[in-house]
Enzyme design. Structure first.
Site, PDB file in Angstrom:
ATOM      1  N   LYS A   9       0.877  -1.180   0.000  1.00 33.48           N
ATOM      2  CA  LYS A   9       0.000   0.000   0.000  1.00 33.48           C
ATOM      3  C   LYS A   9       0.913   1.227   0.000  1.00 33.48           C
ATOM      4  O   LYS A   9       1.406   1.654   1.040  1.00 33.48           O
ATOM      5  CB  LYS A   9      -0.884  -0.023   1.249  1.00 33.48           C
ATOM      6  CG  LYS A   9      -2.227   0.649   1.100  1.00 33.48           C
ATOM      7  CD  LYS A   9      -2.182   2.114   0.793  1.00 33.48           C
ATOM      8  CE  LYS A   9      -1.887   2.966   2.006  1.00 33.48           C
ATOM      9  NZ  LYS A   9      -1.700   4.401   1.632  1.00 33.48           N
TER      10      LYS A   9
ATOM     11  N   GLU B  86       9.301   1.185  11.197  1.00 35.53           N
ATOM     12  CA  GLU B  86      10.410   2.136  11.034  1.00 35.53           C
ATOM     13  C   GLU B  86       9.770   3.510  11.069  1.00 35.53           C
ATOM     14  O   GLU B  86       9.089   3.904  10.120  1.00 35.53           O
ATOM     15  CB  GLU B  86      11.117   1.830   9.708  1.00 35.53           C
ATOM     16  CG  GLU B  86      12.522   2.352   9.675  1.00 35.53           C
ATOM     17  CD  GLU B  86      12.553   3.773   9.190  1.00 35.53           C
ATOM     18  OE1 GLU B  86      12.567   4.672  10.065  1.00 35.53           O
ATOM     19  OE2 GLU B  86      12.533   3.995   7.985  1.00 35.53           O
TER      20      GLU B  86
ATOM     21  N   CYS C  89      13.395  10.276   8.009  1.00 40.43           N
ATOM     22  CA  CYS C  89      13.228   9.914   9.419  1.00 40.43           C
ATOM     23  C   CYS C  89      14.529  10.135  10.188  1.00 40.43           C
ATOM     24  O   CYS C  89      14.508  10.326  11.389  1.00 40.43           O
ATOM     25  CB  CYS C  89      12.787   8.463   9.508  1.00 40.43           C
ATOM     26  SG  CYS C  89      13.759   7.385   8.461  1.00 40.43           S
TER      27      CYS C  89
HETATM   28  P1  NAI Z   1       1.557   8.284   7.937  1.00 40.28           P
HETATM   29  O1  NAI Z   1       2.237   7.438   8.938  1.00 40.28           O
HETATM   30  O2  NAI Z   1       0.121   8.629   8.202  1.00 40.28           O
HETATM   31  O3  NAI Z   1       1.596   7.617   6.480  1.00 40.28           O
HETATM   32  C1  NAI Z   1       2.525   6.645   6.060  1.00 40.28           C
HETATM   33  C2  NAI Z   1       1.789   5.519   5.348  1.00 40.28           C
HETATM   34  O4  NAI Z   1       0.850   4.929   6.247  1.00 40.28           O
HETATM   35  C3  NAI Z   1       0.978   5.977   4.131  1.00 40.28           C
HETATM   36  O5  NAI Z   1       0.992   4.960   3.145  1.00 40.28           O
HETATM   37  C4  NAI Z   1      -0.425   6.103   4.715  1.00 40.28           C
HETATM   38  O6  NAI Z   1      -1.440   5.980   3.747  1.00 40.28           O
HETATM   39  C5  NAI Z   1      -0.453   4.940   5.680  1.00 40.28           C
HETATM   40  N1  NAI Z   1      -1.435   5.076   6.761  1.00 40.28           N
HETATM   41  C6  NAI Z   1      -1.875   6.218   7.349  1.00 40.28           C
HETATM   42  N2  NAI Z   1      -2.798   5.936   8.289  1.00 40.28           N
HETATM   43  C7  NAI Z   1      -2.950   4.593   8.304  1.00 40.28           C
HETATM   44  C8  NAI Z   1      -3.774   3.696   9.051  1.00 40.28           C
HETATM   45  N3  NAI Z   1      -4.630   4.129   9.970  1.00 40.28           N
HETATM   46  N4  NAI Z   1      -3.665   2.367   8.793  1.00 40.28           N
HETATM   47  C9  NAI Z   1      -2.801   1.916   7.875  1.00 40.28           C
HETATM   48  N5  NAI Z   1      -2.017   2.711   7.130  1.00 40.28           N
HETATM   49  C10 NAI Z   1      -2.077   4.041   7.342  1.00 40.28           C
HETATM   50  O7  NAI Z   1       2.399   9.625   7.770  1.00 40.28           O
HETATM   51  P2  NAI Z   1       1.888  10.968   7.063  1.00 40.28           P
HETATM   52  O8  NAI Z   1       0.558  11.351   7.611  1.00 40.28           O
HETATM   53  O9  NAI Z   1       2.018  10.807   5.611  1.00 40.28           O
HETATM   54  O10 NAI Z   1       2.991  12.002   7.568  1.00 40.28           O
HETATM   55  C11 NAI Z   1       2.877  12.575   8.863  1.00 40.28           C
HETATM   56  C12 NAI Z   1       4.212  12.665   9.541  1.00 40.28           C
HETATM   57  O11 NAI Z   1       4.734  11.361   9.754  1.00 40.28           O
HETATM   58  C13 NAI Z   1       5.291  13.372   8.757  1.00 40.28           C
HETATM   59  O12 NAI Z   1       5.201  14.765   8.886  1.00 40.28           O
HETATM   60  C14 NAI Z   1       6.520  12.809   9.393  1.00 40.28           C
HETATM   61  O13 NAI Z   1       6.769  13.476  10.611  1.00 40.28           O
HETATM   62  C15 NAI Z   1       6.135  11.368   9.700  1.00 40.28           C
HETATM   63  N6  NAI Z   1       6.607  10.437   8.653  1.00 40.28           N
HETATM   64  C16 NAI Z   1       7.732   9.696   8.878  1.00 40.28           C
HETATM   65  C17 NAI Z   1       8.243   8.886   7.883  1.00 40.28           C
HETATM   66  C18 NAI Z   1       9.484   8.093   8.084  1.00 40.28           C
HETATM   67  O14 NAI Z   1      10.251   7.906   7.143  1.00 40.28           O
HETATM   68  N7  NAI Z   1       9.711   7.559   9.259  1.00 40.28           N
HETATM   69  C19 NAI Z   1       7.626   8.802   6.565  1.00 40.28           C
HETATM   70  C20 NAI Z   1       6.406   9.570   6.436  1.00 40.28           C
HETATM   71  C21 NAI Z   1       5.948  10.352   7.454  1.00 40.28           C
END
Ligand code: NAI
Ligand code: MG
Length: 497
Positions: free
Chosen positions: A184, A259, A294
């Protein structure tokens, strides 16, 4: 060589990849994907939901239980993975440009990243025929051994900052271990992942082994997390989302690997090579995906005696880093990936001064950075920004900003540096700059993080385990250690008495 997608279409359209066929979402709905360098929609991706996820999981399950994947020799699986790597290398320019278009990262970064993606598939090809269990002697009356088996269907949830790298890290290991996968991708940058379906088919992967379903996290992502036929979820994203996934997967007791976020300390001692440390600080949080990683060095801990000196050196380098058109090979820093992320980062630019920190350099964003009428004026750009006079209790030092913004915190001595570094709920990465070898080793031991760089920062390699501790998650991506996360052990007791 045929193009992977029609880049002249407006908007470009990318479909889900299920059972080796492209198809739109079952409900026919689409999600807009913006070009972050202009803020304008450039593509459509499917708004996949439970029905699409279920179809993909059923396809993966069939491939795992009945399809040719099940009976395929490991060396043959290795050959398919190797072929994917070769295809990535062949299409590198197109894939890099696509990813840059979709998430705004400078082509100067995506191009080498795609080169690494090719290497990652080759690495996992090398692992696919080296999976084995143990024989254990209990006594003369039995023959005991273990078998390493794949889990079955693995769900991979991917964010928008480095889609193809994370896809390779997760599914490379999952496939090498013999699993089938449902991926996904993030709704904000799904295009490059969806485009990959055809490469898997060209490489020779049978239907169902790899499925790609775009959709919202709360819909498609949640359906994958709750699906009873999915044995493991590997996730990269926000810590808050990982907590939701933990709760939502409890009913089906899934294996999880996370992660997550970070607030990584990059620690500079007075005895360090300050020019190298300044360049490292810039690469740590400004040029790497415009800070959307990250592992961003978003807390810059500086020994007080060199505090002003180092900030000045960093400022001089940062002056030369202007955000601009990410497709231009001369651009050192691209855009933030989408509107909400842009607004989030800008909110911290406003917050810092109200908490008592001072902007040493940077602070401008969006239209402030470009001439009126320039196409980039509507893009999601933020310039490299450093807060001085920061204190570890400030929100700019505690919360993940995920942009080109760092907070410089002064410290007096090693003990205080360790105390500040470890005073965080995260524990992903850290950097230590010193010429004192003994101090470097003391710091490596004292810092609570999954990765420590000494006199470098943000270096990663597919052969090295990568992942955090504390609220940065658990389970590794990359390295042979991550392969074990996609296998389960069967213990055999054969009676000889
Ligand atoms: P997110 O954690 O919501 O999204 C990442 C992935 O998870 C996307 O594919 C999203 O569709 C999916 N997702 C979201 N909610 C979900 C749920 N309830 N169940 C299953 N899958 C779900 O992160 P988002 O909202 O895109 O970004 C928010 C913040 O998260 C960023 O500002 C950053 O601080 C952090 N982040 C950290 C990352 C890393 O590399 N560790 C990558 C992306 C975001
Ligand atoms: Mg979210």
């Amino acid at each position: 060589m045929a193009a992977l997608y029609d880049d002249q279409a407006s908007p470009a359209r990318f479909e889900n990849w299920i059972d080796n066929k492209y198809q739109p979402a079952a409900n026919g709905d689409w999600i807009d994907s913006s070009d972050p360098s202009t803020g304008k929609r450039w593509a459509l991706v499917p708004d996949g939901r439970e029905q699409d996820i279920d179809q993909a999981v059923q396809s993966a399950r069939r491939a795992f239980r009945e399809g040719p994947w099940r009976s395929m020799a490991n060396a043959e699986r290795a050959r398919l993975l190797r072929k994917v790597g070769d295809l990535v290398a062949r299409h590198a320019a197109e894939l890099a440009s696509l990813e840059t278009r979709d998430n705004g990262k400078a082509i100067r970064e995506t191009l080498p990243e795609i080169g690494a993606v090719a290497e990652m598939y080759h690495y996992w090809a090398g692992a696919a025929d080296k999976i084995h269990g143990d024989t254990v002697r209990v006594g003369p009356a039995s023959f005991n051994y273990t078998i390493q088996e794949p889990i079955g269907v693995v769900g991979a949830i991917i964010p928008w900052n480095s889609p193809l790298s994370l896809l390779a890290a997760k599914i490379g290991a999952a496939l090498a271990a013999g699993n089938c996968v449902v991926v996904k991708p993030a709704e904000q940058a799904a295009c490059s992942c969806l485009c990959f379906g055809q490469l898997f088919e060209q490489a020779g992967f049978p239907p169902g082994v790899i499925n790609l379903v775009a959709g919202l996290g709360e819909e498609a992502g949640d359906a994958l997390v709750r699906h009873p036929e999915v044995g493991k979820i590997t996730f990269t994203g926000e810590t808050a989302t990982a907590k939701i996934i933990t709760a939502r997967s409890a009913d089906t007791l899934k294996r999880l690997a996370f992660e997550l976020g970070g607030k990584s300390p990059n620690i500079v001692f007075a005895d360090a090579d300050l020019d190298a440390a300044a360049a490292g600080a810039v690469a740590a949080v400004f040029t790497g995906g415009a800070g959307q990683t990250c592992i961003a060095g978003s807390r810059l801990l500086i020994e007080r005696s060199v505090y002003d000196d180092l900030i000045e050196r960093i400022g001089r380098i940062a002056e030369g880093i202007r955000p601009g058109d990410p497709q231009d090979p001369n651009t050192a820093m691209g855009a933030l990936a989408f509107d909400r992320q842009f607004e989030k980062v800008r909110s911290y630019l406003d917050l810092g001064p109200t908490e008592g920190a001072e902007i040493a350099f940077g602070g401008r964003s969006g239209a402030e950075l470009f001439e009126a009428g320039s196409p980039q004026a509507g893009g999601y750009f933020v310039e490299p920004t450093l807060f001085r006079g920061a204190h570890n209790d400030m929100r700019i030092c505690r919360e993940e900003i995920f942009g080109p913004v760092t907070a410089a915190i002064p410290f007096e001595d090693e003990e205080e540096a360790v105390a500040i570094a470890n005073d965080a709920r995260y524990g992903l990465a850290s950097g230590v700059w010193t010429q004192d070898l003994k101090r470097a080793h003391r710091m490596v031991a004292a810092i609570e993080s999954g990765v420590v760089w000494v006199n470098s920062y943000r270096r990663i390699h597919w052969a090295l385990p990568f992942g955090g501790i504390k609220e940065s998650g658990y389970g590794k991506d990359s390295g042979l250690e991550s392969l074990r996360g996609y296998l389960q052990t069967k213990t055999v007791w054969l009676d000889l008495a």
